[in-house]
Motif scaffolding. Structure first.
Motif, PDB file in Angstrom:
ATOM      1  N   THR A  80       0.840  -1.189   0.000  1.00 33.50           N
ATOM      2  CA  THR A  80       0.000   0.000   0.000  1.00 33.50           C
ATOM      3  C   THR A  80       0.872   1.236   0.000  1.00 33.50           C
ATOM      4  O   THR A  80       2.001   1.233   0.482  1.00 33.50           O
ATOM      5  CB  THR A  80      -0.931   0.015   1.231  1.00 33.50           C
ATOM      6  OG1 THR A  80      -0.133   0.012   2.403  1.00 33.50           O
ATOM      7  CG2 THR A  80      -1.864  -1.184   1.216  1.00 33.50           C
ATOM      8  N   LEU A  81       0.363   2.294  -0.537  1.00 30.19           N
ATOM      9  CA  LEU A  81       1.122   3.520  -0.667  1.00 30.19           C
ATOM     10  C   LEU A  81       1.444   4.112   0.709  1.00 30.19           C
ATOM     11  O   LEU A  81       2.538   4.631   0.932  1.00 30.19           O
ATOM     12  CB  LEU A  81       0.341   4.536  -1.505  1.00 30.19           C
ATOM     13  CG  LEU A  81       1.043   5.855  -1.807  1.00 30.19           C
ATOM     14  CD1 LEU A  81       2.319   5.598  -2.590  1.00 30.19           C
ATOM     15  CD2 LEU A  81       0.131   6.779  -2.573  1.00 30.19           C
ATOM     16  N   ALA A  82       0.518   4.010   1.640  1.00 34.93           N
ATOM     17  CA  ALA A  82       0.738   4.587   2.967  1.00 34.93           C
ATOM     18  C   ALA A  82       1.904   3.897   3.675  1.00 34.93           C
ATOM     19  O   ALA A  82       2.747   4.548   4.298  1.00 34.93           O
ATOM     20  CB  ALA A  82      -0.529   4.480   3.802  1.00 34.93           C
ATOM     21  N   SER A  83       1.986   2.589   3.580  1.00 36.32           N
ATOM     22  CA  SER A  83       3.069   1.889   4.267  1.00 36.32           C
ATOM     23  C   SER A  83       4.411   2.137   3.590  1.00 36.32           C
ATOM     24  O   SER A  83       5.448   2.138   4.241  1.00 36.32           O
ATOM     25  CB  SER A  83       2.764   0.396   4.353  1.00 36.32           C
ATOM     26  OG  SER A  83       2.749  -0.158   3.056  1.00 36.32           O
TER      27      SER A  83
ATOM     28  N   LEU B 284       5.350   4.912   2.321  1.00 36.09           N
ATOM     29  CA  LEU B 284       5.777   6.259   2.694  1.00 36.09           C
ATOM     30  C   LEU B 284       6.070   6.368   4.183  1.00 36.09           C
ATOM     31  O   LEU B 284       6.490   7.420   4.655  1.00 36.09           O
ATOM     32  CB  LEU B 284       4.704   7.280   2.310  1.00 36.09           C
ATOM     33  CG  LEU B 284       4.448   7.429   0.813  1.00 36.09           C
ATOM     34  CD1 LEU B 284       3.280   8.362   0.586  1.00 36.09           C
ATOM     35  CD2 LEU B 284       5.689   7.947   0.111  1.00 36.09           C
ATOM     36  N   GLY B 285       5.821   5.314   4.956  1.00 35.05           N
ATOM     37  CA  GLY B 285       6.093   5.327   6.381  1.00 35.05           C
ATOM     38  C   GLY B 285       4.972   5.946   7.189  1.00 35.05           C
ATOM     39  O   GLY B 285       5.182   6.372   8.319  1.00 35.05           O
ATOM     40  N   ILE B 286       3.798   6.026   6.628  1.00 36.07           N
ATOM     41  CA  ILE B 286       2.665   6.608   7.343  1.00 36.07           C
ATOM     42  C   ILE B 286       1.971   5.505   8.123  1.00 36.07           C
ATOM     43  O   ILE B 286       1.665   4.445   7.592  1.00 36.07           O
ATOM     44  CB  ILE B 286       1.673   7.255   6.357  1.00 36.07           C
ATOM     45  CG1 ILE B 286       2.371   8.351   5.572  1.00 36.07           C
ATOM     46  CG2 ILE B 286       0.449   7.767   7.080  1.00 36.07           C
ATOM     47  CD1 ILE B 286       1.542   8.926   4.455  1.00 36.07           C
ATOM     48  N   LYS B 287       1.746   5.783   9.399  1.00 38.96           N
ATOM     49  CA  LYS B 287       1.061   4.804  10.231  1.00 38.96           C
ATOM     50  C   LYS B 287      -0.352   5.299  10.467  1.00 38.96           C
ATOM     51  O   LYS B 287      -0.568   6.471  10.791  1.00 38.96           O
ATOM     52  CB  LYS B 287       1.781   4.616  11.568  1.00 38.96           C
ATOM     53  CG  LYS B 287       3.161   4.020  11.403  1.00 38.96           C
ATOM     54  CD  LYS B 287       3.818   3.823  12.743  1.00 38.96           C
ATOM     55  CE  LYS B 287       5.213   3.246  12.566  1.00 38.96           C
ATOM     56  NZ  LYS B 287       5.908   3.086  13.834  1.00 38.96           N
TER      57      LYS B 287
END
Length: 138
Positions: A114-117, A119-122
């Motif tokens: 997934t794009l969020a993971s 980019l390091g977004i939790k």
């Protein structure tokens, strides 16, 4: 005066229609329909023969040859020629490359993340809203 002329035309037309035999007209129409059907049948037969000849000619010109790997290749050639060997159609360098290296399956693809993971977004899990009962007014 115009009315009398129109009335005379109508009387003449009615007299002509009474003299014509209905059965004769139906027979004549039936004969014409049969003749048209026969003409269409001859045209249909001729068209079908032409289609069959075209199909045979296309099969002569375009044919499918089996490759060493088991697949089929469509080859276009002159109608009077024979099917050449597939390797004879390749250049010397391509023929050497095909003979020396066996075909390898393509590399397996990595599963998508997934794009969020990436980019390091939790993302935090949402808590449900507290349930409040109806207030009792006394």
């Amino acid at each position: 005066m115009d009315i009398l002329d129109a009335l005379q035309d109508i009387r003449a037309r009615n007299a002509r229609n009474e003299r014509v035999d209905d059965q004769a007209i139906q027979d004549m129409l039936a004969r014409r329909l049969e003749e048209e059907e026969l003409d269409e049948d001859e045209e249909t037969k001729q068209r079908r023969l032409w289609d069959e000849e075209d199909q045979k000619e296309a099969e002569k010109v375009f044919s499918k040859l089996e490759t060493d790997a088991g697949g089929k290749v469509t080859l276009k050639r002159k109608a009077d020629g024979e099917a050449p060997d597939l390797k004879s159609l390749l250049s010397e360098s391509s023929r050497a490359l095909v003979d020396t290296s066996p075909m390898q399956p393509p590399a397996a693809k990595k599963p998508k993340t997934t794009l969020a993971s990436s980019l390091g977004i939790k993302t935090a899990k949402r808590r449900p809203a507290p349930l409040t009962g109806p207030s009792k007014a006394s």
